[in-house]
Design an enzyme around this catalytic site. Sequence first.
Site, PDB file in Angstrom:
ATOM      1  CG  HIS A 147      23.128   9.932  -2.895  1.00  0.00           C
ATOM      2  ND1 HIS A 147      24.246  10.287  -3.603  1.00  0.00           N
ATOM      3  CD2 HIS A 147      22.142  10.781  -3.286  1.00  0.00           C
ATOM      4  CE1 HIS A 147      23.958  11.325  -4.385  1.00  0.00           C
ATOM      5  NE2 HIS A 147      22.696  11.639  -4.204  1.00  0.00           N
ATOM      6  CG  LEU A 176      16.650  14.714  -3.203  1.00  0.00           C
ATOM      7  CD1 LEU A 176      15.953  13.370  -3.071  1.00  0.00           C
ATOM      8  CD2 LEU A 176      16.426  15.317  -4.587  1.00  0.00           C
ATOM      9  CG  ASP A 177      19.886  12.684  -2.503  1.00  0.00           C
ATOM     10  OD1 ASP A 177      19.351  11.611  -2.173  1.00  0.00           O
ATOM     11  OD2 ASP A 177      19.954  13.083  -3.686  1.00  0.00           O
ATOM     12  CD  GLU A 178      20.133  19.075   1.903  1.00  0.00           C
ATOM     13  OE1 GLU A 178      19.778  19.557   2.996  1.00  0.00           O
ATOM     14  OE2 GLU A 178      20.233  19.741   0.857  1.00  0.00           O
TER      15      GLU A 178
END
Length: 299
Positions: free
Chosen positions: A208, A243-245
Amino acid sequence: MTAADPLPTTATVAPAEADRTHILNLSCTDRPGIVARVTTSIAAIGGNIAESAQYWDRSTDRFFMRILFTAPAEVGHGVIHGALKSAIDGFGMTFSLTDGDTVPRILILVSKFDHCLLNLLYQIRVGWLRAEVAAIASNHPDARAIAEQHGVPFHHFPVTKATKPEQEAQVLRLYRDTGADLVVLARYMQVLSNELSTALSGHAINIHHSFLPSFKGAKPYHQAHERGVKLIGATAHYVTPDLDEGPIIEQETERVTHALSADDLVAVGRDVEARVLARGVKLHLERRVLLNGHKTVVF
């Protein structure tokens, strides 16, 4: 010795097969005697411990351990499992046993930005990252020349909103057909569906382009520039349907100043992203990352 005497001969002895390397990862509720039981079981089969690390998470009362050990070549995983069964059952362990001598295979997904891809290929070439690239796949044709230059199979899987399910089925099929151990999203600018994220659970790492939590949406570095940030960074994490976690494996930040332009921040960001992703992949492939709920334990 006379001419008639036979010449002395030296018996040829086949060299003993070298010991094999194994990596044991385990977790369980913390109790006394775990380390002693596991290490004694390894010693009983002629194993020799080369590395050992353990951690007790007091907040969850969970114990984590990673052991790298060698054992005689004739001692296979079945024998090792048998030796450890008492400890596994007695402590209710979640565990994995990996052949440390086998070179892991990775499938790299990339879009147009190729800096993370190039760094992974370089680190493999110089031997810092012990891996084999099974294939490179992309939703754009741009990386084909890089793949061909490195002798890696390239697969172009174009995607639109309408064709996303079929395209993701191609990605999953490629992952399984190549026998890859890990999928690396090297700035692959597509959001994986819940179905694909779940199918690759624990076997897909994303980079990320921010130090999470982050600026969301398009042009994060430009947003950061407009907000006058003093630190930018990158985060390597496991892919999950959220998402992105996903659980974070590795992070790094770089200090910046007001004097840098948005393009300067992009350049700094590229460098950080490439380093963090490579380190995250290395940690995973060396079996140094254990999941602890939404977090990770990294040995």
